[in-house]
Design an enzyme around this catalytic site. Structure first.
Site, PDB file in Angstrom:
ATOM      1  N   TRP A 101       0.746  -1.061  -0.270  1.00  0.00           N
ATOM      2  CA  TRP A 101      -0.086   0.026   0.030  1.00  0.00           C
ATOM      3  C   TRP A 101       0.896   1.353  -0.022  1.00  0.00           C
ATOM      4  CZ3 TRP A 101      -4.355  -0.369  -2.225  1.00  0.00           C
ATOM      5  CH2 TRP A 101      -5.067  -1.679  -1.851  1.00  0.00           C
ATOM      6  N   ASP A 177      -1.420   6.594   6.115  1.00  0.00           N
ATOM      7  CA  ASP A 177      -2.648   5.771   5.739  1.00  0.00           C
ATOM      8  C   ASP A 177      -2.713   4.710   6.775  1.00  0.00           C
ATOM      9  OD1 ASP A 177      -4.260   4.004   4.368  1.00  0.00           O
ATOM     10  OD2 ASP A 177      -3.048   3.508   2.799  1.00  0.00           O
ATOM     11  N   LYS A 201     -12.436  -1.499   6.065  1.00  0.00           N
ATOM     12  CA  LYS A 201     -11.743  -2.432   6.823  1.00  0.00           C
ATOM     13  C   LYS A 201     -12.272  -2.188   8.145  1.00  0.00           C
ATOM     14  CE  LYS A 201      -9.134  -2.715   2.915  1.00  0.00           C
ATOM     15  NZ  LYS A 201      -8.216  -1.612   2.592  1.00  0.00           N
TER      16      LYS A 201
HETATM   17  C1  LIG Z   1      -7.459  -1.172   1.401  1.00  0.00           C
HETATM   18  C2  LIG Z   1      -6.483  -0.299   1.398  1.00  0.00           C
HETATM   19  C3  LIG Z   1      -6.128   0.626   0.687  1.00  0.00           C
HETATM   20  C4  LIG Z   1      -6.901   0.823  -0.685  1.00  0.00           C
HETATM   21  O1  LIG Z   1      -8.497   1.415  -0.199  1.00  0.00           O
HETATM   22  P1  LIG Z   1      -9.489   1.593  -1.512  1.00  0.00           P
HETATM   23  O2  LIG Z   1     -10.551   2.267  -0.628  1.00  0.00           O
HETATM   24  O3  LIG Z   1      -9.641   0.412  -2.042  1.00  0.00           O
HETATM   25  O4  LIG Z   1      -9.063   2.700  -2.289  1.00  0.00           O
HETATM   26  C5  LIG Z   1      -5.004   1.700   0.907  1.00  0.00           C
HETATM   27  N1  LIG Z   1      -4.308   1.450   2.111  1.00  0.00           N
HETATM   28  C6  LIG Z   1      -4.689   0.532   2.802  1.00  0.00           C
HETATM   29  C7  LIG Z   1      -3.685   0.304   4.046  1.00  0.00           C
HETATM   30  C8  LIG Z   1      -5.456  -0.377   2.784  1.00  0.00           C
HETATM   31  O5  LIG Z   1      -5.627  -1.341   3.365  1.00  0.00           O
END
Ligand SMILES: *Cc1c(COP(=O)(O)O)cnc(C)c1O
Length: 365
Positions: A101, A177, A201
């Site tokens: 990511w 993030d 998530k």
């Molecule tokens: C799932 C995830 C993303 C991407 O998320 P989207 O909503 O599909 O764009 C980005 N960073 C992390 C750490 C993730 O787990």
């Protein structure tokens, strides 16, 4: 009704209490005669829902008053572009790459700043296979950077920053993030310039991304940035420049309330520690399964594990499905298995998984 244990990395299981509450209110929210999906986002009913969601989130995370909370669309992936476009203002930024990511975020930042040399790689664990966090001594940091970007929980590799980035300098704003571990533990929001997280998530349905940003970082976007991507404009309009993802915000609000009723993030963190410890202890002692992440960097939310005999993978997954344990297949870039055990996964789900793993190892070992 038979609910299974869903170990998906995302979209992921939601608290059953929240789903039941939403089901009850689906046709008629609080006696107003319509459901949340059907409401005007400018009406007083939805105004109440949005305000309560923000207030509960602020209370859970003790968000300081000089931070804005935004409810946006486009997922975390859109923010990979939105962050450099909003924050760089002609300067440069440092990126730490510790898994898939953060690598994607780095590449997207390079893309949207094409050729300007505005994005620096300040540290990477890719050579070792993304199985640890970076030590501050191995970083190549630019003290004049506009921000330092990192991913505090790498969902695919199961690597988590445990200490609120204690080893990083405070002068450069940290952009994190937190998609896959926000609200799973206590954090100090004031350590960060900007926090973002896709909802699917640990917060609610997909279609919503949460952004918590320090006010002094707003207003630096280029004048040609699309309006819906401009954080300052979104903040001025209370996330309602245009129609926000109303139903996703409503569910997120129910999840925030659920967390507060359980005792907030300290209580949730204690539950998450207990769940993760139970699974790692079993894996480490099994002699049949293994987790290859450095012990100090192991994620409490996403636990990848391999069977020592990989030819048994399909049989493991088939048996798990029969036992009511689904979505355990690891990400294709890592292989093996992955159990995502977010806030909504009860201890009983983890215990059921360990029981199954034990039984499988006994039969095949
Ligand atoms: C799932 C995830 C993303 C991407 O998320 P989207 O909503 O599909 O764009 C980005 N960073 C992390 C750490 C993730 O787990």
């Amino acid at each position: 009704m038979a609910r299974i244990f869903n170990f998906s990395a995302g979209p992921a299981a939601l608290p059953v209490e929240v789903l039941a509450e939403a089901a009850e209110e689906m046709l008629d929210w609080h006696g107003c005669g319509m459901g949340v999906m059907e409401m005007s986002h400018r009406g007083k009913e939805f105004g109440t829902i949005l305000a309560a969601a923000e207030a509960d989130l602020r209370a859970l995370l003790s968000v300081p008053a000089n931070y804005k909370v935004l409810f946006l669309q486009g997922g975390a992936t859109q923010q990979f572009a939105g962050i450099p476009l909003n924050l760089l203002a002609g300067g440069s930024a440092d990126y730490l790459v510790t898994g898939s990511w953060s690598k994607k975020a780095f590449k997207e930042a390079q893309r949207v700043t094409a050729g300007r040399g505005a994005v620096r790689l300040a540290g990477s664990t890719e050579a070792g296979g993304f199985n640890r966090v970076l030590e501050s001594s191995e970083l190549d940091l630019d003290r004049g950077a506009r921000y330092l970007h990192l991913c505090t929980n790498e969902t695919i590799h199961g690597v988590e920053v445990q200490d609120d980035c204690a080893g990083l300098p405070t002068a450069v704003p940290i952009v994190a993030d937190m998609s896959s571990h926000i609200l799973s533990r206590e954090i100090d929001v004031s350590r960060y310039g900007l926090i973002y997280a896709g909802a699917q998530k640990n917060i609610g349905p997909s279609g919503l991304v949460l952004l918590i940003v320090r006010e002094d970082l707003l207003g630096r976007a280029a004048p040609d940035l699309p309006t819906v991507m401009d954080y300052a404009v979104m903040a001025e309009n209370g996330s309602m420049l245009n129609t926000p993802p109303t139903f996703a915000i409503y569910i997120a609000g129910l999840v925030f309330r659920w967390l507060r009723n359980l005792g907030g993030l300290a209580a949730m963190e204690a539950r998450n520690i207990a769940k993760a410890r139970r699974l790692y202890d079993y894996i480490d002692g099994s002699g049949f399964y293994e987790n290859r992440v450095a012990p100090t960097a192991r994620s409490r939310m996403n636990i990848p594990f391999q069977l020592q005999d990989e030819t048994l993978n399909d049989a493991f997954l088939a048996g798990a499905r029969e036992a009511g344990l689904v979505q355990l297949k690891g990400h294709k870039s890592v292989g093996g298995m992955r159990a995502s055990i977010y806030n909504a996964m009860p201890l009983e789900g983890v215990v059921a998984l360990i029981d199954y793993m034990q039984d499988f190892a006994r039969r095949k070992g």
